[in-house]
Design a protein around this motif. Structure first.
Motif, mmCIF file in Angstrom:
data_model
loop_
_atom_site.group_PDB
_atom_site.id
_atom_site.type_symbol
_atom_site.label_atom_id
_atom_site.label_comp_id
_atom_site.label_asym_id
_atom_site.label_seq_id
_atom_site.Cartn_x
_atom_site.Cartn_y
_atom_site.Cartn_z
ATOM 1 N N SER A 223 0.862 -1.178 0.000
ATOM 2 C CA SER A 223 0.000 0.000 0.000
ATOM 3 C C SER A 223 0.896 1.224 0.000
ATOM 4 N N ALA A 224 0.351 2.326 -0.474
ATOM 5 C CA ALA A 224 1.163 3.540 -0.577
ATOM 6 C C ALA A 224 0.346 4.721 -0.094
ATOM 7 N N ARG A 225 1.062 5.678 0.513
ATOM 8 C CA ARG A 225 0.390 6.809 1.141
ATOM 9 C C ARG A 225 1.155 8.063 0.751
ATOM 10 N N LEU A 226 0.390 9.079 0.364
ATOM 11 C CA LEU A 226 1.017 10.349 -0.005
ATOM 12 C C LEU A 226 0.397 11.467 0.808
ATOM 13 N N MET A 227 1.249 12.302 1.413
ATOM 14 C CA MET A 227 0.721 13.501 2.036
ATOM 15 C C MET A 227 1.064 14.673 1.121
ATOM 16 N N ALA A 228 0.017 15.319 0.582
ATOM 17 C CA ALA A 228 0.226 16.434 -0.348
ATOM 18 C C ALA A 228 0.724 17.650 0.428
ATOM 19 N N PRO A 229 1.315 18.635 -0.282
ATOM 20 C CA PRO A 229 1.817 19.827 0.417
ATOM 21 C C PRO A 229 0.740 20.522 1.257
ATOM 22 N N ASP A 230 -0.549 20.371 0.863
ATOM 23 C CA ASP A 230 -1.622 21.011 1.653
ATOM 24 C C ASP A 230 -2.077 20.128 2.822
ATOM 25 N N ALA A 269 8.265 14.368 -4.703
ATOM 26 C CA ALA A 269 7.168 13.846 -3.878
ATOM 27 C C ALA A 269 7.647 12.568 -3.209
ATOM 28 N N THR A 270 7.298 12.409 -1.945
ATOM 29 C CA THR A 270 7.673 11.178 -1.242
ATOM 30 C C THR A 270 6.439 10.315 -1.051
ATOM 31 N N LEU A 271 6.513 9.129 -1.641
ATOM 32 C CA LEU A 271 5.423 8.162 -1.512
ATOM 33 C C LEU A 271 5.848 7.182 -0.426
ATOM 34 N N ASN A 272 5.066 7.082 0.635
ATOM 35 C CA ASN A 272 5.411 6.150 1.716
ATOM 36 C C ASN A 272 4.785 4.800 1.423
ATOM 37 N N GLU A 328 13.398 -1.954 15.563
ATOM 38 C CA GLU A 328 12.371 -0.901 15.523
ATOM 39 C C GLU A 328 12.481 -0.104 14.235
ATOM 40 N N ARG A 329 13.714 0.275 13.901
ATOM 41 C CA ARG A 329 13.906 1.107 12.695
ATOM 42 C C ARG A 329 13.665 0.297 11.431
ATOM 43 N N LEU A 330 14.054 -0.957 11.478
ATOM 44 C CA LEU A 330 13.847 -1.837 10.318
ATOM 45 C C LEU A 330 12.334 -1.998 10.045
ATOM 46 N N ALA A 331 11.590 -2.267 11.116
ATOM 47 C CA ALA A 331 10.139 -2.438 10.963
ATOM 48 C C ALA A 331 9.508 -1.132 10.474
ATOM 49 N N ALA A 332 9.973 -0.016 11.025
ATOM 50 C CA ALA A 332 9.391 1.278 10.663
ATOM 51 C C ALA A 332 9.599 1.569 9.176
ATOM 52 N N ILE A 333 10.779 1.253 8.673
ATOM 53 C CA ILE A 333 11.052 1.580 7.259
ATOM 54 C C ILE A 333 10.321 0.597 6.330
ATOM 55 N N LEU A 334 10.162 -0.663 6.797
ATOM 56 C CA LEU A 334 9.376 -1.608 5.978
ATOM 57 C C LEU A 334 7.917 -1.164 5.885
ATOM 58 N N LYS A 335 7.417 -0.535 6.943
ATOM 59 C CA LYS A 335 6.018 -0.091 6.951
ATOM 60 C C LYS A 335 5.848 1.260 6.254
ATOM 61 N N SER A 336 6.955 1.982 6.033
ATOM 62 C CA SER A 336 6.817 3.318 5.443
ATOM 63 C C SER A 336 8.081 3.685 4.676
ATOM 64 N N PRO A 338 10.317 5.433 2.237
ATOM 65 C CA PRO A 338 10.133 6.760 1.618
ATOM 66 C C PRO A 338 10.627 6.801 0.168
ATOM 67 N N LEU A 339 9.749 6.410 -0.742
ATOM 68 C CA LEU A 339 10.108 6.366 -2.168
ATOM 69 C C LEU A 339 10.053 7.794 -2.722
ATOM 70 N N ARG A 340 11.203 8.305 -3.147
ATOM 71 C CA ARG A 340 11.241 9.710 -3.583
ATOM 72 C C ARG A 340 11.092 9.796 -5.107
ATOM 73 N N LEU A 341 10.004 10.398 -5.553
ATOM 74 C CA LEU A 341 9.738 10.545 -6.982
ATOM 75 C C LEU A 341 10.205 11.934 -7.403
ATOM 76 N N VAL A 342 11.039 11.988 -8.439
ATOM 77 C CA VAL A 342 11.643 13.289 -8.762
ATOM 78 C C VAL A 342 10.905 14.041 -9.873
ATOM 79 N N SER A 343 10.252 13.299 -10.788
ATOM 80 C CA SER A 343 9.506 13.976 -11.865
ATOM 81 C C SER A 343 8.596 12.961 -12.544
ATOM 82 N N PRO A 344 7.504 13.451 -13.164
ATOM 83 C CA PRO A 344 6.659 12.518 -13.924
ATOM 84 C C PRO A 344 7.386 12.091 -15.186
#
Ligand SMILES: Cc1cc2nc3c(=O)[nH]c(=O)nc-3n(C[C@H](O)[C@H](O)[C@H](O)COP(=O)(O)OP(=O)(O)OC[C@H]3O[C@@H](n4cnc5c(N)ncnc54)[C@H](O)[C@@H]3O)c2cc1C
Length: 424
Positions: A223-230, A269-272, A328-336, A338-344
Protein backbone atom coordinates in the motif's frame (compact mmCIF):
# COMPACT_ATOMS: atom_id res chain seq x y z
CA UNK A 1 -37.39 30.18 -47.74
CA UNK A 2 -35.99 27.55 -45.34
CA UNK A 3 -36.73 24.80 -47.91
CA UNK A 4 -34.31 26.33 -50.45
CA UNK A 5 -31.49 26.77 -47.93
CA UNK A 6 -28.72 24.19 -48.35
CA UNK A 7 -28.34 21.95 -45.28
CA UNK A 8 -25.60 23.09 -42.87
CA UNK A 9 -22.20 21.50 -43.42
CA UNK A 10 -20.51 20.18 -40.28
CA UNK A 11 -16.84 19.32 -39.82
CA UNK A 12 -15.76 17.08 -36.99
CA UNK A 13 -11.96 17.15 -36.67
CA UNK A 14 -10.53 14.19 -34.79
CA UNK A 15 -11.95 10.69 -35.16
CA UNK A 16 -11.45 9.41 -31.61
CA UNK A 17 -14.35 8.40 -29.32
CA UNK A 18 -15.32 12.05 -28.66
CA UNK A 19 -15.35 13.13 -32.31
CA UNK A 20 -17.14 10.01 -33.54
CA UNK A 21 -19.83 10.42 -30.88
CA UNK A 22 -20.38 14.06 -31.93
CA UNK A 23 -20.56 12.88 -35.57
CA UNK A 24 -23.16 10.30 -34.62
CA UNK A 25 -25.41 12.78 -32.80
CA UNK A 26 -25.20 15.21 -35.72
CA UNK A 27 -25.74 12.67 -38.48
CA UNK A 28 -28.74 11.20 -36.64
CA UNK A 29 -30.22 14.72 -36.73
CA UNK A 30 -29.93 14.60 -40.52
CA UNK A 31 -26.91 16.88 -40.92
CA UNK A 32 -24.15 16.35 -43.46
CA UNK A 33 -21.14 15.43 -41.33
CA UNK A 34 -17.53 15.23 -42.50
CA UNK A 35 -14.97 13.66 -40.15
CA UNK A 36 -11.37 14.71 -40.74
CA UNK A 37 -8.41 12.96 -39.14
CA UNK A 38 -4.67 13.43 -39.50
CA UNK A 39 -3.99 9.70 -39.44
CA UNK A 40 -4.57 7.12 -42.19
CA UNK A 41 -7.39 5.67 -40.05
CA UNK A 42 -9.46 6.89 -37.11
CA UNK A 43 -9.56 5.98 -33.40
CA UNK A 44 -6.06 4.55 -33.09
CA UNK A 45 -5.80 5.33 -29.37
CA UNK A 46 -9.20 3.73 -28.80
CA UNK A 47 -7.90 0.59 -30.50
CA UNK A 48 -4.82 0.66 -28.29
CA UNK A 49 -7.05 0.97 -25.21
CA UNK A 50 -8.66 -2.23 -26.50
CA UNK A 51 -5.38 -4.06 -26.07
CA UNK A 52 -5.71 -3.57 -22.33
CA UNK A 53 -9.23 -5.04 -22.40
CA UNK A 54 -11.09 -1.78 -23.20
CA UNK A 55 -12.36 -0.62 -19.84
CA UNK A 56 -15.36 1.28 -21.25
CA UNK A 57 -16.87 2.58 -18.03
CA UNK A 58 -17.55 1.72 -14.39
CA UNK A 59 -20.64 0.29 -12.70
CA UNK A 60 -20.43 2.24 -9.42
CA UNK A 61 -23.32 4.49 -8.32
CA UNK A 62 -23.65 7.73 -10.34
CA UNK A 63 -23.06 9.85 -7.22
CA UNK A 64 -19.67 8.20 -6.68
CA UNK A 65 -18.82 7.94 -10.38
CA UNK A 66 -18.96 11.69 -10.86
CA UNK A 67 -16.55 12.36 -7.96
CA UNK A 68 -13.79 10.74 -10.06
CA UNK A 69 -13.60 13.97 -12.04
CA UNK A 70 -12.46 15.90 -8.94
CA UNK A 71 -12.71 19.66 -9.41
CA UNK A 72 -14.48 19.21 -12.76
CA UNK A 73 -17.28 17.03 -11.43
CA UNK A 74 -19.91 19.74 -11.99
CA UNK A 75 -19.02 20.24 -15.67
CA UNK A 76 -18.51 16.55 -16.49
CA UNK A 77 -21.60 15.68 -14.44
CA UNK A 78 -23.75 17.72 -16.82
CA UNK A 79 -22.53 15.62 -19.77
CA UNK A 80 -23.08 12.42 -17.81
CA UNK A 81 -26.67 13.44 -17.02
CA UNK A 82 -27.34 13.15 -20.76
CA UNK A 83 -25.02 10.30 -21.65
CA UNK A 84 -23.63 8.47 -18.62
CA UNK A 85 -22.25 4.97 -17.95
CA UNK A 86 -25.60 3.21 -18.43
CA UNK A 87 -26.37 5.04 -21.69
CA UNK A 88 -22.88 4.09 -22.88
CA UNK A 89 -23.53 0.42 -22.16
CA UNK A 90 -26.93 0.61 -23.89
CA UNK A 91 -25.31 2.31 -26.86
CA UNK A 92 -22.67 -0.45 -27.13
CA UNK A 93 -25.44 -3.04 -26.83
CA UNK A 94 -27.26 -1.41 -29.78
CA UNK A 95 -24.08 -1.89 -31.79
CA UNK A 96 -24.16 -5.61 -30.96
CA UNK A 97 -21.49 -5.36 -28.25
CA UNK A 98 -22.44 -6.86 -24.91
CA UNK A 99 -20.65 -5.63 -21.81
CA UNK A 100 -19.99 -7.13 -18.40
CA UNK A 101 -19.04 -5.83 -14.98
CA UNK A 102 -15.70 -7.18 -13.73
CA UNK A 103 -15.00 -7.96 -10.08
CA UNK A 104 -13.66 -4.44 -9.49
CA UNK A 105 -16.83 -2.86 -10.94
CA UNK A 106 -15.05 -1.96 -14.18
CA UNK A 107 -17.12 -2.49 -17.34
CA UNK A 108 -15.66 -4.22 -20.41
CA UNK A 109 -17.02 -5.54 -23.69
CA UNK A 110 -17.34 -9.33 -23.60
CA UNK A 111 -14.64 -9.65 -26.24
CA UNK A 112 -12.29 -7.35 -24.26
CA UNK A 113 -11.37 -5.59 -27.50
CA UNK A 114 -12.12 -2.28 -29.22
CA UNK A 115 -11.96 -3.46 -32.85
CA UNK A 116 -15.39 -5.17 -33.09
CA UNK A 117 -17.11 -2.17 -31.52
CA UNK A 118 -15.26 0.30 -33.74
CA UNK A 119 -16.01 -1.73 -36.86
CA UNK A 120 -19.73 -1.84 -36.13
CA UNK A 121 -19.77 1.84 -35.19
CA UNK A 122 -17.96 3.04 -38.36
CA UNK A 123 -20.29 0.91 -40.46
CA UNK A 124 -23.31 2.57 -38.83
CA UNK A 125 -21.83 6.06 -39.21
CA UNK A 126 -21.10 5.53 -42.91
CA UNK A 127 -24.62 4.18 -43.40
CA UNK A 128 -25.92 7.37 -41.78
CA UNK A 129 -24.04 9.41 -44.40
CA UNK A 130 -20.94 10.46 -42.44
CA UNK A 131 -18.02 11.05 -44.80
CA UNK A 132 -14.50 10.28 -43.56
CA UNK A 133 -11.42 12.17 -44.72
CA UNK A 134 -8.22 10.44 -43.59
CA UNK A 135 -4.76 12.05 -43.76
CA UNK A 136 -6.24 15.50 -43.27
CA UNK A 137 -4.16 17.31 -40.66
CA UNK A 138 -5.92 20.41 -39.39
CA UNK A 139 -3.70 23.52 -39.46
CA UNK A 140 -6.07 26.22 -38.23
CA UNK A 141 -8.14 28.74 -40.20
CA UNK A 142 -7.44 31.02 -43.16
CA UNK A 143 -8.30 34.74 -43.15
CA UNK A 144 -11.85 34.01 -44.33
CA UNK A 145 -12.45 31.52 -41.51
CA UNK A 146 -12.21 28.38 -43.68
CA UNK A 147 -10.55 25.32 -42.10
CA UNK A 148 -7.05 24.60 -43.42
CA UNK A 149 -5.92 20.99 -43.81
CA UNK A 150 -2.56 19.58 -44.86
CA UNK A 151 -3.29 16.57 -47.10
CA UNK A 152 -1.10 14.30 -49.23
CA UNK A 153 -2.22 16.35 -52.28
CA UNK A 154 -1.43 19.72 -50.71
CA UNK A 155 -3.36 22.23 -48.64
CA UNK A 156 -7.14 22.01 -48.70
CA UNK A 157 -9.61 24.63 -47.42
CA UNK A 158 -13.04 23.73 -46.16
CA UNK A 159 -15.85 26.12 -45.28
CA UNK A 160 -18.36 24.88 -42.70
CA UNK A 161 -21.40 26.04 -40.75
CA UNK A 162 -20.15 24.46 -37.54
CA UNK A 163 -16.99 22.63 -36.47
CA UNK A 164 -16.38 20.18 -33.64
CA UNK A 165 -12.75 19.90 -32.54
CA UNK A 166 -12.04 16.58 -30.82
CA UNK A 167 -8.28 16.41 -31.19
CA UNK A 168 -7.41 14.52 -28.01
CA UNK A 169 -4.70 15.27 -25.46
CA UNK A 170 -0.95 15.10 -25.93
CA UNK A 171 0.10 11.53 -25.18
CA UNK A 172 1.05 8.74 -27.57
CA UNK A 173 1.59 11.26 -30.38
CA UNK A 174 2.31 8.47 -32.83
CA UNK A 175 -1.37 7.49 -32.63
CA UNK A 176 -2.45 10.97 -33.73
CA UNK A 177 -3.13 13.13 -30.70
CA UNK A 178 0.00 15.26 -30.45
CA UNK A 179 -1.33 18.43 -28.82
CA UNK A 180 -0.30 20.50 -31.87
CA UNK A 181 -3.68 22.24 -31.61
CA UNK A 182 -2.65 24.12 -28.44
CA UNK A 183 -0.86 27.06 -30.16
CA UNK A 184 -3.55 27.19 -32.90
CA UNK A 185 -6.26 27.87 -30.31
CA UNK A 186 -4.08 30.02 -28.07
CA UNK A 187 -3.44 32.28 -31.10
CA UNK A 188 -7.23 32.76 -31.29
CA UNK A 189 -7.42 33.94 -27.67
CA UNK A 190 -8.70 30.61 -26.35
CA UNK A 191 -7.41 29.96 -22.82
CA UNK A 192 -5.62 26.60 -22.74
CA UNK A 193 -3.98 25.14 -19.63
CA UNK A 194 -0.71 23.43 -20.49
CA UNK A 195 -1.03 19.71 -21.19
CA UNK A 196 0.52 17.60 -18.43
CA UNK A 197 0.87 13.86 -17.92
CA UNK A 198 -1.97 12.09 -16.09
CA UNK A 199 -2.15 8.40 -15.17
CA UNK A 200 1.59 8.32 -15.69
CA UNK A 201 4.79 6.82 -14.34
CA UNK A 202 7.45 8.72 -12.39
CA UNK A 203 11.22 8.97 -12.38
CA UNK A 204 13.15 7.70 -9.36
CA UNK A 205 16.94 7.96 -8.97
CA UNK A 206 17.51 4.20 -8.62
CA UNK A 207 20.94 2.80 -7.82
CA UNK A 208 22.63 1.00 -10.69
CA UNK A 209 22.10 -2.31 -8.83
CA UNK A 210 18.35 -1.89 -8.46
CA UNK A 211 17.92 -0.75 -12.07
CA UNK A 212 20.01 -3.57 -13.48
CA UNK A 213 18.58 -6.35 -11.34
CA UNK A 214 14.94 -5.35 -10.90
CA UNK A 215 13.73 -3.17 -13.82
CA UNK A 216 10.53 -4.83 -15.06
CA UNK A 217 9.75 -6.47 -11.70
CA UNK A 218 6.31 -5.99 -10.11
CA UNK A 219 6.11 -5.08 -6.44
CA UNK A 220 2.96 -6.89 -5.35
CA UNK A 221 0.67 -6.54 -2.37
CA UNK A 222 1.75 -3.17 -1.04
CA UNK A 223 0.00 0.00 0.00
CA UNK A 224 1.16 3.54 -0.58
CA UNK A 225 0.39 6.81 1.14
CA UNK A 226 1.02 10.35 -0.01
CA UNK A 227 0.72 13.50 2.04
CA UNK A 228 0.23 16.43 -0.35
CA UNK A 229 1.82 19.83 0.42
CA UNK A 230 -1.62 21.01 1.65
CA UNK A 231 -1.72 18.16 4.20
CA UNK A 232 -4.29 16.04 2.33
CA UNK A 233 -3.49 12.33 2.66
CA UNK A 234 -4.30 9.86 -0.14
CA UNK A 235 -3.59 6.15 0.06
CA UNK A 236 -4.10 3.13 -2.16
CA UNK A 237 -3.41 -0.61 -2.10
CA UNK A 238 -2.25 -2.66 -5.04
CA UNK A 239 0.94 -3.22 -6.98
CA UNK A 240 3.42 -1.25 -9.05
CA UNK A 241 6.23 -1.96 -11.43
CA UNK A 242 9.88 -1.01 -11.01
CA UNK A 243 11.06 0.36 -14.37
CA UNK A 244 14.44 1.44 -15.77
CA UNK A 245 13.64 5.02 -14.81
CA UNK A 246 11.35 4.72 -11.84
CA UNK A 247 7.88 3.35 -11.18
CA UNK A 248 4.61 2.84 -13.03
CA UNK A 249 1.48 0.65 -12.87
CA UNK A 250 -2.01 0.84 -11.41
CA UNK A 251 -1.08 1.88 -7.88
CA UNK A 252 1.09 4.71 -9.20
CA UNK A 253 -1.46 5.81 -11.82
CA UNK A 254 -4.14 5.99 -9.13
CA UNK A 255 -1.99 8.44 -7.16
CA UNK A 256 -0.46 10.18 -10.17
CA UNK A 257 -2.50 13.42 -10.06
CA UNK A 258 -1.59 14.33 -6.44
CA UNK A 259 1.99 13.04 -6.99
CA UNK A 260 2.39 15.22 -10.09
CA UNK A 261 0.89 18.24 -8.33
CA UNK A 262 3.15 17.73 -5.29
CA UNK A 263 6.23 17.60 -7.55
CA UNK A 264 5.09 20.79 -9.29
CA UNK A 265 4.73 22.52 -5.92
CA UNK A 266 7.77 21.28 -4.01
CA UNK A 267 10.13 19.79 -6.61
CA UNK A 268 9.70 16.15 -5.54
CA UNK A 269 7.17 13.85 -3.88
CA UNK A 270 7.67 11.18 -1.24
CA UNK A 271 5.42 8.16 -1.51
CA UNK A 272 5.41 6.15 1.72
CA UNK A 273 5.18 2.51 0.68
CA UNK A 274 4.13 -0.17 3.15
CA UNK A 275 5.99 -3.30 2.00
CA UNK A 276 4.24 -5.49 4.58
CA UNK A 277 0.65 -4.20 4.68
CA UNK A 278 -0.68 -7.36 6.36
CA UNK A 279 1.44 -6.85 9.49
CA UNK A 280 0.99 -4.36 12.28
CA UNK A 281 4.08 -2.38 13.25
CA UNK A 282 4.38 -3.70 16.87
CA UNK A 283 4.10 -7.33 15.73
CA UNK A 284 6.57 -6.81 12.90
CA UNK A 285 9.03 -5.14 15.31
CA UNK A 286 8.66 -8.05 17.72
CA UNK A 287 9.25 -10.61 14.95
CA UNK A 288 12.30 -8.79 13.65
CA UNK A 289 13.71 -8.55 17.20
CA UNK A 290 13.97 -12.35 17.46
CA UNK A 291 17.55 -13.54 17.78
CA UNK A 292 19.15 -13.87 14.36
CA UNK A 293 21.80 -16.38 15.38
CA UNK A 294 23.88 -17.22 12.32
CA UNK A 295 21.13 -16.21 9.88
CA UNK A 296 21.96 -13.61 7.23
CA UNK A 297 19.83 -10.45 7.27
CA UNK A 298 18.20 -11.64 4.03
CA UNK A 299 17.08 -14.91 5.63
CA UNK A 300 15.96 -13.13 8.77
CA UNK A 301 13.79 -10.73 6.72
CA UNK A 302 12.35 -13.58 4.67
CA UNK A 303 11.50 -15.72 7.71
CA UNK A 304 10.18 -13.04 10.02
CA UNK A 305 8.78 -10.38 7.69
CA UNK A 306 8.13 -12.20 4.39
CA UNK A 307 10.41 -9.70 2.64
CA UNK A 308 12.33 -11.09 -0.35
CA UNK A 309 13.40 -10.19 -3.91
CA UNK A 310 12.48 -6.74 -5.12
CA UNK A 311 11.01 -5.76 -1.73
CA UNK A 312 14.34 -6.57 -0.04
CA UNK A 313 16.16 -4.62 -2.75
CA UNK A 314 13.91 -1.61 -2.18
CA UNK A 315 14.61 -1.82 1.54
CA UNK A 316 18.37 -1.79 0.93
CA UNK A 317 17.91 1.13 -1.46
CA UNK A 318 16.52 3.36 1.30
CA UNK A 319 17.68 1.95 4.66
CA UNK A 320 20.84 3.19 6.37
CA UNK A 321 23.15 0.70 8.16
CA UNK A 322 21.65 1.94 11.43
CA UNK A 323 18.10 1.16 10.16
CA UNK A 324 19.17 -2.35 9.23
CA UNK A 325 20.76 -2.91 12.64
CA UNK A 326 17.74 -1.97 14.78
CA UNK A 327 14.49 -3.99 14.74
CA UNK A 328 12.37 -0.90 15.52
CA UNK A 329 13.91 1.11 12.70
CA UNK A 330 13.85 -1.84 10.32
CA UNK A 331 10.14 -2.44 10.96
CA UNK A 332 9.39 1.28 10.66
CA UNK A 333 11.05 1.58 7.26
CA UNK A 334 9.38 -1.61 5.98
CA UNK A 335 6.02 -0.09 6.95
CA UNK A 336 6.82 3.32 5.44
CA UNK A 337 9.53 3.17 2.80
CA UNK A 338 10.13 6.76 1.62
CA UNK A 339 10.11 6.37 -2.17
CA UNK A 340 11.24 9.71 -3.58
CA UNK A 341 9.74 10.55 -6.98
CA UNK A 342 11.64 13.29 -8.76
CA UNK A 343 9.51 13.98 -11.86
CA UNK A 344 6.66 12.52 -13.92
CA UNK A 345 7.57 10.53 -17.02
CA UNK A 346 7.10 12.51 -20.26
CA UNK A 347 3.57 13.38 -21.40
CA UNK A 348 3.94 11.23 -24.51
CA UNK A 349 4.15 8.07 -22.37
CA UNK A 350 1.11 8.90 -20.22
CA UNK A 351 -2.27 7.16 -20.47
CA UNK A 352 -3.98 10.56 -20.59
CA UNK A 353 -3.41 14.31 -20.35
CA UNK A 354 -4.40 16.79 -17.71
CA UNK A 355 -4.89 20.42 -18.76
CA UNK A 356 -6.45 21.53 -22.01
CA UNK A 357 -9.10 24.05 -22.98
CA UNK A 358 -10.23 26.05 -19.97
CA UNK A 359 -13.93 25.57 -19.22
CA UNK A 360 -14.25 29.36 -18.92
CA UNK A 361 -13.48 29.52 -22.67
CA UNK A 362 -16.58 27.40 -23.42
CA UNK A 363 -20.28 28.13 -23.19
CA UNK A 364 -22.88 25.59 -22.01
CA UNK A 365 -23.01 24.12 -25.55
CA UNK A 366 -19.23 23.44 -25.43
CA UNK A 367 -18.80 26.20 -28.02
CA UNK A 368 -15.70 28.38 -27.81
CA UNK A 369 -16.81 31.84 -26.73
CA UNK A 370 -14.01 33.38 -28.80
CA UNK A 371 -14.92 31.39 -31.94
CA UNK A 372 -18.70 31.10 -32.44
CA UNK A 373 -19.53 27.96 -34.40
CA UNK A 374 -16.49 26.02 -33.09
CA UNK A 375 -17.24 23.36 -30.45
CA UNK A 376 -14.83 21.13 -28.50
CA UNK A 377 -15.00 17.69 -26.89
CA UNK A 378 -12.94 14.91 -25.34
CA UNK A 379 -9.56 14.83 -23.73
CA UNK A 380 -8.61 18.24 -25.15
CA UNK A 381 -10.81 19.85 -22.47
CA UNK A 382 -9.39 20.65 -19.04
CA UNK A 383 -10.53 17.69 -16.95
CA UNK A 384 -8.76 14.57 -15.77
CA UNK A 385 -9.76 11.30 -14.17
CA UNK A 386 -8.13 8.07 -13.02
CA UNK A 387 -8.19 4.89 -15.07
CA UNK A 388 -11.25 2.69 -14.54
CA UNK A 389 -13.32 3.63 -17.60
CA UNK A 390 -13.73 7.25 -16.49
CA UNK A 391 -11.63 8.61 -19.36
CA UNK A 392 -13.56 7.00 -22.19
CA UNK A 393 -16.92 7.67 -20.52
CA UNK A 394 -16.22 11.41 -20.32
CA UNK A 395 -14.89 11.46 -23.91
CA UNK A 396 -18.06 9.81 -25.24
CA UNK A 397 -20.26 11.99 -23.03
CA UNK A 398 -18.57 15.23 -24.05
CA UNK A 399 -18.79 14.25 -27.73
CA UNK A 400 -22.49 13.68 -27.21
CA UNK A 401 -22.80 17.04 -25.43
CA UNK A 402 -20.89 18.88 -28.17
CA UNK A 403 -23.09 17.29 -30.87
CA UNK A 404 -26.20 18.39 -29.00
CA UNK A 405 -24.60 21.80 -28.52
CA UNK A 406 -24.15 22.20 -32.29
CA UNK A 407 -27.79 21.25 -32.85
CA UNK A 408 -29.00 23.79 -30.29
CA UNK A 409 -26.74 26.48 -31.71
CA UNK A 410 -27.81 25.84 -35.31
CA UNK A 411 -31.39 26.01 -34.09
CA UNK A 412 -30.67 29.36 -32.51
CA UNK A 413 -28.88 30.62 -35.60
CA UNK A 414 -31.83 29.67 -37.78
CA UNK A 415 -34.18 31.24 -35.30
CA UNK A 416 -32.22 34.48 -35.52
CA UNK A 417 -32.29 34.33 -39.35
CA UNK A 418 -36.03 33.66 -39.36
CA UNK A 419 -36.67 36.40 -36.80
CA UNK A 420 -34.62 38.81 -38.88
CA UNK A 421 -36.59 37.76 -41.96
CA UNK A 422 -39.95 38.32 -40.31
CA UNK A 423 -38.90 41.81 -39.18
CA UNK A 424 -38.33 42.91 -42.74
C1 LIG B 1 -2.42 2.70 -23.59
C2 LIG B 1 -3.75 3.37 -23.31
C3 LIG B 1 -4.79 2.62 -22.78
C4 LIG B 1 -6.01 3.24 -22.47
N1 LIG B 1 -7.03 2.48 -21.96
C5 LIG B 1 -8.17 3.09 -21.59
C6 LIG B 1 -9.24 2.33 -21.04
O1 LIG B 1 -9.19 1.09 -20.95
N2 LIG B 1 -10.35 3.00 -20.59
C7 LIG B 1 -10.46 4.35 -20.70
O2 LIG B 1 -11.48 4.92 -20.26
N3 LIG B 1 -9.50 5.10 -21.31
C8 LIG B 1 -8.36 4.49 -21.74
N4 LIG B 1 -7.39 5.23 -22.34
C9 LIG B 1 -7.62 6.67 -22.59
C10 LIG B 1 -8.53 6.90 -23.83
O3 LIG B 1 -8.10 6.07 -24.89
C11 LIG B 1 -8.49 8.37 -24.24
O4 LIG B 1 -8.85 9.17 -23.12
C12 LIG B 1 -9.46 8.65 -25.39
O5 LIG B 1 -9.10 7.92 -26.55
C13 LIG B 1 -9.49 10.14 -25.76
O6 LIG B 1 -10.48 10.31 -26.73
P1 LIG B 1 -10.55 11.62 -27.65
O7 LIG B 1 -11.61 11.35 -28.66
O8 LIG B 1 -10.67 12.82 -26.80
O9 LIG B 1 -9.12 11.72 -28.34
P2 LIG B 1 -8.27 10.64 -29.17
O10 LIG B 1 -8.77 9.27 -28.97
O11 LIG B 1 -6.86 10.94 -28.81
O12 LIG B 1 -8.57 11.03 -30.68
C14 LIG B 1 -8.12 12.26 -31.21
C15 LIG B 1 -8.10 12.14 -32.73
O13 LIG B 1 -7.77 13.43 -33.25
C16 LIG B 1 -6.86 13.26 -34.33
N5 LIG B 1 -6.09 14.50 -34.45
C17 LIG B 1 -5.27 15.07 -33.54
N6 LIG B 1 -4.76 16.21 -34.02
C18 LIG B 1 -5.25 16.37 -35.27
C19 LIG B 1 -5.11 17.37 -36.29
N7 LIG B 1 -4.33 18.46 -36.12
N8 LIG B 1 -5.79 17.22 -37.44
C20 LIG B 1 -6.61 16.15 -37.63
N9 LIG B 1 -6.78 15.17 -36.72
C21 LIG B 1 -6.10 15.29 -35.55
C22 LIG B 1 -6.02 12.07 -33.93
O14 LIG B 1 -5.43 11.45 -35.06
C23 LIG B 1 -7.06 11.17 -33.24
O15 LIG B 1 -7.65 10.27 -34.15
C24 LIG B 1 -6.18 4.63 -22.70
C25 LIG B 1 -5.13 5.38 -23.26
C26 LIG B 1 -3.92 4.76 -23.57
C27 LIG B 1 -2.81 5.58 -24.16
Amino acid sequence: MAATEPPPIIAVIGGGPAGLMAAEVLSLAGLQVNVFDAMPSVARKFLLAGRGGLNLTHAEAPGIFVTRYGGRRAEVGRWLDEFGPQQLRDWAHALGIETFVGSSGRVFPHEMKAAPLLRAWLHRLRAAGVIFHARHRWRGWDDEGALRFATPSGEKKVGTDATVLALGGGSWARLGSDGAWVPLLAARSVAVRSLRPANCGFNVAWSEHLRRSFAGTPVKNVSARLMAPDGLVTSREGEFLVTENGVEGNLIYALSAPLRDAIETTGSATLNVDLAPGRELPRLTEDLARPRGRDSLGNHLRRHAGITGVKAALLHEYATPADLATPERLAAILKSLPLRLVSPRPLDEAISSAGGIDFAALDENLMLRALPGTFCAGEMLDWEAPTGGYLLTACFASGHAAGRGVLRWLGQVHLVINDAGSDE
